[in-house]
Design a protein around this motif. Structure first.
Motif, PDB file in Angstrom:
ATOM      1  N   SER A 242       0.851  -1.234   0.130  1.00  9.62           N
ATOM      2  CA  SER A 242      -0.044  -0.016   0.045  1.00  9.62           C
ATOM      3  C   SER A 242       0.807   1.094   0.004  1.00  9.62           C
ATOM      4  CB  SER A 242      -0.955  -0.085   1.190  1.00  9.62           C
ATOM      5  OG  SER A 242      -0.140  -0.189   2.354  1.00  9.62           O
ATOM      6  N   GLN A 243       0.182   2.473  -0.296  1.00  8.72           N
ATOM      7  CA  GLN A 243       1.072   3.765  -0.244  1.00  8.72           C
ATOM      8  C   GLN A 243       0.339   4.739   0.583  1.00  8.72           C
ATOM      9  OE1 GLN A 243       0.454   3.741  -4.633  1.00  8.72           O
ATOM     10  NE2 GLN A 243       0.637   6.053  -4.360  1.00  8.72           N
ATOM     11  N   ALA A 245      -0.676   7.781   0.008  1.00  5.27           N
ATOM     12  CA  ALA A 245      -1.522   8.485  -0.688  1.00  5.27           C
ATOM     13  C   ALA A 245      -2.959   7.903  -0.722  1.00  5.27           C
ATOM     14  CB  ALA A 245      -1.193   8.939  -1.955  1.00  5.27           C
ATOM     15  N   LYS A 246      -3.084   6.758  -0.810  1.00  4.64           N
ATOM     16  CA  LYS A 246      -4.439   6.124  -1.091  1.00  4.64           C
ATOM     17  C   LYS A 246      -4.004   4.690  -0.637  1.00  4.64           C
ATOM     18  CE  LYS A 246      -3.164   5.527  -5.958  1.00  4.64           C
ATOM     19  NZ  LYS A 246      -3.535   5.719  -7.397  1.00  4.64           N
ATOM     20  N   PRO A 247      -3.994   4.331   0.753  1.00 11.36           N
ATOM     21  CA  PRO A 247      -3.847   2.967   0.999  1.00 11.36           C
ATOM     22  C   PRO A 247      -5.187   2.072   1.103  1.00 11.36           C
ATOM     23  CG  PRO A 247      -3.838   4.576   2.851  1.00 11.36           C
ATOM     24  CD  PRO A 247      -3.931   5.434   1.744  1.00 11.36           C
ATOM     25  N   GLY A 248      -4.927   1.079   0.767  1.00 14.94           N
ATOM     26  CA  GLY A 248      -6.248   0.188   0.468  1.00 14.94           C
ATOM     27  C   GLY A 248      -6.989   0.191  -0.692  1.00 14.94           C
ATOM     28  N   ILE A 249      -6.485   0.924  -1.743  1.00 17.79           N
ATOM     29  CA  ILE A 249      -7.133   0.938  -3.244  1.00 17.79           C
ATOM     30  C   ILE A 249      -5.912   0.702  -4.155  1.00 17.79           C
ATOM     31  CG2 ILE A 249      -9.316   2.023  -2.800  1.00 17.79           C
ATOM     32  CD1 ILE A 249      -7.811   4.564  -3.766  1.00 17.79           C
ATOM     33  N   GLY A 250      -6.364   0.392  -5.457  1.00 16.58           N
ATOM     34  CA  GLY A 250      -5.218   0.242  -6.430  1.00 16.58           C
ATOM     35  C   GLY A 250      -5.241   1.751  -7.110  1.00 16.58           C
ATOM     36  N   LEU A 309       4.502  -0.416   2.912  1.00 16.49           N
ATOM     37  CA  LEU A 309       3.279  -0.445   3.248  1.00 16.49           C
ATOM     38  C   LEU A 309       2.895   0.691   3.965  1.00 16.49           C
ATOM     39  CD1 LEU A 309       2.306  -2.647   6.317  1.00 16.49           C
ATOM     40  CD2 LEU A 309       4.489  -1.772   5.897  1.00 16.49           C
ATOM     41  N   CYS A 310       1.469   1.413   3.964  1.00 16.05           N
ATOM     42  CA  CYS A 310       1.178   2.408   5.018  1.00 16.05           C
ATOM     43  C   CYS A 310       0.344   1.727   6.041  1.00 16.05           C
ATOM     44  CB  CYS A 310       0.183   3.326   4.257  1.00 16.05           C
ATOM     45  SG  CYS A 310      -0.513   4.527   5.410  1.00 16.05           S
ATOM     46  N   VAL A 311       0.796   1.877   7.264  1.00 18.79           N
ATOM     47  CA  VAL A 311       0.157   1.041   8.311  1.00 18.79           C
ATOM     48  C   VAL A 311      -0.953   1.454   8.692  1.00 18.79           C
ATOM     49  CG1 VAL A 311       0.658   0.511  10.693  1.00 18.79           C
ATOM     50  CG2 VAL A 311       2.687   0.761   9.437  1.00 18.79           C
TER      51      VAL A 311
END
Length: 534
Positions: A242-243, A245-250, A309-311
């Protein structure tokens, strides 16, 4: 009302035309064309149905849209103070630009910041400061299962893909990395020829779309990965979970932007929408994640392998730690991205309200690894608004071994924080695929700036550590970073936060961690709904 407006406009037009006729010569024609144009615009505004403000205020209503268009520039250049702009204030932008140009960058007359404002942080210097070491420190990335460890610089280029950035921007970043001897993360958009043109050290990032190493069905292609990862230029391989700016979506690249070149590099059909799924196909559980990281290391010929990852959940991080213990191997590195990161275009709701900020996420990952007895095997990179030397020192104190920077590196290449990255209209040719705009970026000049910025910032960080009595990042302590709680109280990070002892979670978890440690399951990513800290 509309009838009176038209009659009045016709009367005014007739009067102006009569005035223009009395002038004679070319001025008559210019004025006549101008008046007729304004009259035509007024009639169009009055009859169109899209904008109510234009129907009520023909012609004049356009001033509202003009002011809205230039508002960001007015705000940035004329209204905001040196220290309160977002996402980067003018002081930091100026520091980056000056350092990139190899200008000293000193400031006169003292700080403009309110040093008693709650949340203000400062570093504790030593009464007996040291001289900075002649050689800048590096961090050896590679655990006991790694055959080819890599000496990582304290500041590196964070993940930015070709496609998000122009070809010339990628060239300049990689040439700068080659000149300065630091690493350049490719981002998830594929291993492009522009990343490889100048020979700078690469961290090859693989996202959920598996670009540059995917089968026709969009699965991970192990054979192609092994072949490309064997390149001497690829020093480490990374799996993006994940990143910030937008964790949890592609992500989605619209069909119109999938050019022949992008399609060839990403290995996707030209002219079709390019989708990065939200979740990976190569793993579903913490155990499968750790096993796949080990497989990536083997396929790359023993190079350091890890993930970014973004935690989100402490339980999930602890489940990964339990999986490392169960599988008997660890990633060589974990890159923690903060929710304040953001070179990628993302929905506002995700940018502002999803994911853990870097400070909390970084300390969580560090403490989880320490408590599980694994910290000595795993290096931690920190990514999220790292721009100045103090940012590096702060993240090292909070648990990082090294840092990565994206937006500051973009500024070193020439970015002016226009915040038009998602429009393909970047005014300086950094975040665009428009060939004309990208051509404006001079690779040779901007690569020198990248090198100067990185070198100057690391030197300043090392100088600050020496002022704090430390030659090596491992000599830093949470007692040396303090936060203002209110105008009458400051506390150190050692006092504000809990720091676990090596192996403490395995032996006897403290009460504050016990519920999450018990809930963590190496066979499932399943945040505990009963735990207030999960």
């Amino acid at each position: 009302m509309l009838k009176f407006f038209i009659v009045g406009a016709l009367g005014v037009t007739a009067a102006i035309v009569a005035l223009a006729a009395s002038l004679g010569g070319p001025a008559w024609w210019v004025l006549l064309v101008l008046v007729l144009g304004l009259f035509g615009l007024a009639v169009w505004d009055a009859f169109q149905r899209k904008h109510s403000i234009l129907r009520n205020y023909p012609v004049l209503g356009h001033l509202r849209f003009l002011m809205e268009d230039i508002r960001p520039e007015l705000q940035q250049y004329f209204i905001e103070r040196n220290y309160d702009g977002r996402p980067y204030d003018r002081d930091i932008r100026s520091l980056i630009y000056e350092r990139a140009k190899d200008i000293a960058g000193e400031q006169a007359f003292g700080t403009e910041r309110d040093v008693y404002e709650p949340g203000y942080e400062y570093l504790v210097h030593s009464t007996a400061p040291l001289d900075p070491p002649k050689d800048l420190p590096r961090v050896l990335v590679g655990g006991p299962d790694c055959a080819k460890p890599y000496p990582m610089a304290l500041l590196n280029v964070s993940a930015m893909s070709f496609g998000a950035l122009s070809a010339n921007a990628i060239r300049a970043l990689n040439r700068g990395a080659a000149l300065g001897g630091f690493a350049h993360d490719t981002g998830e958009g594929g291993l492009s020829p522009y990343h490889q043109e100048h020979g700078g050290d690469l961290v090859w990032e693989i996202g959920s779309g598996y670009f540059s190493t995917r089968t026709k069905d969009g699965d991970f292609d192990r054979g192609e990965f092994a072949s490309k990862a064997s390149s001497d230029q690829v020093k480490m391989v990374s799996l993006k979970l994940s990143q910030g700016a937008k964790p949890g979506i592609g992500g989605v690249l619209p069909a119109a932007k999938v050019s022949a070149e992008i399609a060839r590099i990403r290995e996707v059909p030209q002219g079709e929408k390019c989708v990065s799924p939200s979740a990976h196909k190569v793993f579903r559980t913490p155990v499968e994640l750790i096993e796949f990281i080990a497989e990536m290391r083997d396929l790359s010929g023993g190079k350091p392998a890890g993930f970014k990852l973004c935690v989100g959940s402490r339980v999930d991080v602890l489940a990964m730690c339990k999986a490392m213990i169960e599988v008997g191997t660890t990633p060589d590195f974990i890159i923690v991205d903060g929710a304040e990161g953001g070179t990628a275009a993302a929905p506002l709701e995700y940018e502002d309200h999803m994911g853990m900020p870097l400070t909390e996420g970084l300390m969580l990952v560090h403490n989880a690894l320490v408590g599980a007895g694994l910290r000595d095997r795993v290096r931690i990179g920190a990514s999220g608004k790292v721009a100045a030397g103090n940012d590096i020192v702060k993240r090292l104190i909070q648990g990082a071994d090294y840092t990565n920077s994206a937006r500051a590196m973009m500024m070193a290449v020439g970015c002016i924080q226009a915040q038009l990255c998602h429009t393909d209209k970047c005014p300086v040719g950094v975040a665009t695929q428009d060939p004309r705009r990208g051509h404006a970026l001079d690779v040779e000049d901007k690569s020198q700036r990248v090198m100067h910025y990185q070198q100057g910032t690391v030197e300043e960080a090392v100088k600050m550590m020496a002022s704090m009595g430390a030659h090596d990042p491992r000599q830093l302590s949470p007692t040396q970073l303090r936060k203002v709680i209110n105008p009458w109280e400051t506390r150190s990070y050692a006092e504000l936060f809990e720091w676990l002892a090596p192996g403490q979670l395995v032996a006897e978890p403290p009460q504050s961690w016990a519920a999450d440690w018990a809930a963590a399951d190496p066979s499932a990513f399943r945040p505990s709904l009963s735990s207030p800290r999960s």
